[in-house]
Design a protein around this motif. Structure first.
Motif, PDB file in Angstrom:
ATOM      1  N   ASP A   1       6.199   2.987  10.386  1.00 22.36           N
ATOM      2  CA  ASP A   1       6.516   2.177   9.205  1.00 22.36           C
ATOM      3  C   ASP A   1       5.779   0.845   9.251  1.00 22.36           C
ATOM      4  O   ASP A   1       5.294   0.357   8.223  1.00 22.36           O
ATOM      5  CB  ASP A   1       8.026   1.935   9.115  1.00 22.36           C
ATOM      6  CG  ASP A   1       8.799   3.188   8.717  1.00 22.36           C
ATOM      7  OD1 ASP A   1       8.156   4.155   8.257  1.00 22.36           O
ATOM      8  OD2 ASP A   1      10.030   3.186   8.871  1.00 22.36           O
TER       9      ASP A   1
ATOM     10  N   ALA B   1       3.066  -0.390   6.538  1.00 21.89           N
ATOM     11  CA  ALA B   1       3.233  -1.658   5.832  1.00 21.89           C
ATOM     12  C   ALA B   1       1.998  -2.543   5.994  1.00 21.89           C
ATOM     13  O   ALA B   1       1.564  -3.200   5.041  1.00 21.89           O
ATOM     14  CB  ALA B   1       4.477  -2.378   6.337  1.00 21.89           C
TER      15      ALA B   1
ATOM     16  N   LEU C   1      -0.763  -1.234   3.801  1.00 21.21           N
ATOM     17  CA  LEU C   1      -0.489  -1.559   2.401  1.00 21.21           C
ATOM     18  C   LEU C   1      -0.797  -3.029   2.103  1.00 21.21           C
ATOM     19  O   LEU C   1      -1.345  -3.354   1.046  1.00 21.21           O
ATOM     20  CB  LEU C   1       0.965  -1.251   2.054  1.00 21.21           C
ATOM     21  CG  LEU C   1       1.299   0.201   1.723  1.00 21.21           C
ATOM     22  CD1 LEU C   1       2.800   0.371   1.550  1.00 21.21           C
ATOM     23  CD2 LEU C   1       0.578   0.665   0.461  1.00 21.21           C
ATOM     24  N   ASP C   2      -0.439  -3.916   3.020  1.00 21.04           N
ATOM     25  CA  ASP C   2      -0.723  -5.339   2.822  1.00 21.04           C
ATOM     26  C   ASP C   2      -2.220  -5.569   2.623  1.00 21.04           C
ATOM     27  O   ASP C   2      -2.636  -6.320   1.736  1.00 21.04           O
ATOM     28  CB  ASP C   2      -0.227  -6.159   4.016  1.00 21.04           C
ATOM     29  CG  ASP C   2       1.287  -6.267   4.068  1.00 21.04           C
ATOM     30  OD1 ASP C   2       1.940  -5.992   3.039  1.00 21.04           O
ATOM     31  OD2 ASP C   2       1.813  -6.629   5.146  1.00 21.04           O
TER      32      ASP C   2
ATOM     33  N   MET D   1       2.223   4.913  -0.717  1.00 26.68           N
ATOM     34  CA  MET D   1       3.621   4.685  -1.079  1.00 26.68           C
ATOM     35  C   MET D   1       4.377   5.989  -1.265  1.00 26.68           C
ATOM     36  O   MET D   1       5.608   6.012  -1.184  1.00 26.68           O
ATOM     37  CB  MET D   1       3.702   3.835  -2.347  1.00 26.68           C
ATOM     38  CG  MET D   1       3.276   2.393  -2.124  1.00 26.68           C
ATOM     39  SD  MET D   1       3.728   1.256  -3.475  1.00 26.68           S
ATOM     40  CE  MET D   1       2.745   1.907  -4.820  1.00 26.68           C
TER      41      MET D   1
ATOM     42  N   GLU E   1      15.733   3.461   1.698  1.00 29.83           N
ATOM     43  CA  GLU E   1      14.714   2.408   1.652  1.00 29.83           C
ATOM     44  C   GLU E   1      13.356   2.926   1.197  1.00 29.83           C
ATOM     45  O   GLU E   1      12.391   2.155   1.162  1.00 29.83           O
ATOM     46  CB  GLU E   1      14.603   1.744   3.024  1.00 29.83           C
ATOM     47  CG  GLU E   1      15.856   1.004   3.448  1.00 29.83           C
ATOM     48  CD  GLU E   1      16.331   0.020   2.361  1.00 29.83           C
ATOM     49  OE1 GLU E   1      15.501  -0.790   1.900  1.00 29.83           O
ATOM     50  OE2 GLU E   1      17.514   0.081   1.981  1.00 29.83           O
TER      51      GLU E   1
ATOM     52  N   ALA F   1      10.987   3.500  -1.390  1.00 31.33           N
ATOM     53  CA  ALA F   1      10.868   3.011  -2.760  1.00 31.33           C
ATOM     54  C   ALA F   1      10.440   4.098  -3.731  1.00 31.33           C
ATOM     55  O   ALA F   1      10.899   4.149  -4.878  1.00 31.33           O
ATOM     56  CB  ALA F   1       9.883   1.839  -2.813  1.00 31.33           C
ATOM     57  N   GLU F   2       9.562   5.002  -3.283  1.00 32.58           N
ATOM     58  CA  GLU F   2       9.036   6.007  -4.197  1.00 32.58           C
ATOM     59  C   GLU F   2      10.106   7.009  -4.623  1.00 32.58           C
ATOM     60  O   GLU F   2      10.008   7.593  -5.700  1.00 32.58           O
ATOM     61  CB  GLU F   2       7.856   6.726  -3.581  1.00 32.58           C
ATOM     62  CG  GLU F   2       7.050   7.551  -4.559  1.00 32.58           C
ATOM     63  CD  GLU F   2       6.500   6.733  -5.719  1.00 32.58           C
ATOM     64  OE1 GLU F   2       6.346   7.312  -6.824  1.00 32.58           O
ATOM     65  OE2 GLU F   2       6.229   5.527  -5.549  1.00 32.58           O
TER      66      GLU F   2
ATOM     67  N   ARG G   1      12.604  -3.104  -2.967  1.00 31.99           N
ATOM     68  CA  ARG G   1      12.001  -2.576  -1.740  1.00 31.99           C
ATOM     69  C   ARG G   1      10.491  -2.811  -1.681  1.00 31.99           C
ATOM     70  O   ARG G   1       9.950  -3.005  -0.604  1.00 31.99           O
ATOM     71  CB  ARG G   1      12.324  -1.077  -1.622  1.00 31.99           C
ATOM     72  CG  ARG G   1      13.793  -0.837  -1.330  1.00 31.99           C
ATOM     73  CD  ARG G   1      14.282   0.530  -1.769  1.00 31.99           C
ATOM     74  NE  ARG G   1      15.671   0.717  -1.376  1.00 31.99           N
ATOM     75  CZ  ARG G   1      16.708   0.220  -2.052  1.00 31.99           C
ATOM     76  NH1 ARG G   1      16.509  -0.495  -3.156  1.00 31.99           N
ATOM     77  NH2 ARG G   1      17.941   0.417  -1.623  1.00 31.99           N
ATOM     78  N   GLU G   2       9.846  -2.762  -2.846  1.00 32.80           N
ATOM     79  CA  GLU G   2       8.401  -2.997  -2.919  1.00 32.80           C
ATOM     80  C   GLU G   2       8.089  -3.748  -4.212  1.00 32.80           C
ATOM     81  O   GLU G   2       7.818  -3.144  -5.246  1.00 32.80           O
ATOM     82  CB  GLU G   2       7.633  -1.673  -2.850  1.00 32.80           C
ATOM     83  CG  GLU G   2       6.117  -1.821  -2.917  1.00 32.80           C
ATOM     84  CD  GLU G   2       5.605  -2.927  -2.019  1.00 32.80           C
ATOM     85  OE1 GLU G   2       5.395  -4.051  -2.528  1.00 32.80           O
ATOM     86  OE2 GLU G   2       5.417  -2.676  -0.814  1.00 32.80           O
TER      87      GLU G   2
ATOM     88  N   ARG H   1       5.599  -5.187  -5.196  1.00 36.05           N
ATOM     89  CA  ARG H   1       4.222  -5.018  -5.688  1.00 36.05           C
ATOM     90  C   ARG H   1       3.986  -3.650  -6.311  1.00 36.05           C
ATOM     91  O   ARG H   1       2.845  -3.315  -6.629  1.00 36.05           O
ATOM     92  CB  ARG H   1       3.246  -5.223  -4.524  1.00 36.05           C
ATOM     93  CG  ARG H   1       3.381  -6.559  -3.825  1.00 36.05           C
ATOM     94  CD  ARG H   1       2.656  -6.577  -2.500  1.00 36.05           C
ATOM     95  NE  ARG H   1       3.208  -5.604  -1.558  1.00 36.05           N
ATOM     96  CZ  ARG H   1       2.818  -5.472  -0.288  1.00 36.05           C
ATOM     97  NH1 ARG H   1       1.855  -6.250   0.181  1.00 36.05           N
ATOM     98  NH2 ARG H   1       3.359  -4.561   0.490  1.00 36.05           N
ATOM     99  N   HIS H   2       5.007  -2.875  -6.513  1.00 36.92           N
ATOM    100  CA  HIS H   2       4.841  -1.509  -7.042  1.00 36.92           C
ATOM    101  C   HIS H   2       4.417  -1.597  -8.507  1.00 36.92           C
ATOM    102  O   HIS H   2       5.234  -1.648  -9.424  1.00 36.92           O
ATOM    103  CB  HIS H   2       6.149  -0.734  -6.909  1.00 36.92           C
ATOM    104  CG  HIS H   2       5.989   0.749  -7.020  1.00 36.92           C
ATOM    105  ND1 HIS H   2       5.394   1.355  -8.105  1.00 36.92           N
ATOM    106  CD2 HIS H   2       6.340   1.761  -6.171  1.00 36.92           C
ATOM    107  CE1 HIS H   2       5.404   2.660  -7.937  1.00 36.92           C
ATOM    108  NE2 HIS H   2       5.955   2.930  -6.771  1.00 36.92           N
TER     109      HIS H   2
END
Length: 207
Positions: free
Chosen positions: A45, A49, A52-53, A79, A119, A121-122, A150-151, A153-154
């Motif tokens: 995880d 993460a 993704l950042d 995601m 947790e 998000a998708e 949870r996200e 930026r989605h």
């Protein structure tokens, strides 16, 4: 609801990795045989993460539309990866039921996803899309709020929320969400055009 809204939600909020949805009846699928690895999840995880950042940073910074859309597709694939074989299996089943317009069954499967991985998000995002398609707009918005907790930026969830708010005639809120989505993904397909048109509409109504 317009066909444009439906198309945008399906194209952005429900997008999944290429080849992730097998073109076979759900009934022919069998649950994965290998077990999930909860002991390995925290490290994985963290790596996910971190990746993704980096990708979100590149997405916001790039000025090239093709590159931006390529990065966005990578982000959406990341995601969609739950890290759980069981959850991925349920997501696949739910997508098949959604495509067959069997929304009740799809929601049951996605309820299971959220119970197993609250947790993820998708999972919430996919359920928000099914609620939208089933006409449950309030529940769709509630699930999108869970996605964004949870996200934040989605951009797919933000795009979907903006279109729902616009269709509900909650125009100032829709404009704010569009602005937020475009700070994350400046080349979000057709979003800038819609945002600018809505802004002009609101400015005209204030004269």
């Amino acid at each position: 609801m317009t066909k444009v809204v439906v198309a945008l939600l399906l194209a952005i909020a429900v997008a999944a990795p290429a080849g992730a949805q097998p073109a076979v009846p759900a009934e022919s699928l069998t649950p994965p045989q290998k077990g999930d690895r909860p002991d390995a999840r925290p490290a994985e995880d963290e790596r996910r993460a971190a990746r993704l950042d980096v990708m979100f940073g590149r997405l916001a910074a790039t000025t090239d539309e093709r590159r931006a859309n390529r990065i966005a597709r990578h982000i959406m694939r990341r995601m969609a990866q739950s890290g759980s074989d069981t959850v991925d299996f349920l997501m696949t089943r739910a997508a098949l039921r959604m495509r067959a317009k069997e929304y009740g069954q799809a929601l049951d499967l996605l309820d299971g996803v959220i119970r197993l991985e609250p947790e993820f998000a998708e999972g919430w995002n996919r359920r928000a899309t099914v609620h939208f398609l089933a006409g449950n707009l309030g529940q769709s918005i509630a699930d999108i709020e869970q996605v964004l907790q949870r996200e934040p930026r989605h951009f797919g969830a933000l795009a979907g929320l903006a279109m729902i708010l616009r269709a509900m005639d909650r125009k100032p809120e829709a404009l704010a969400v569009m602005d937020r989505a475009l700070t994350i993904h400046p080349h979000l397909p057709r979003m800038r055009e819609r945002r600018d048109r809505l802004r002009l509409e609101l400015e005209g109504s204030e004269l």
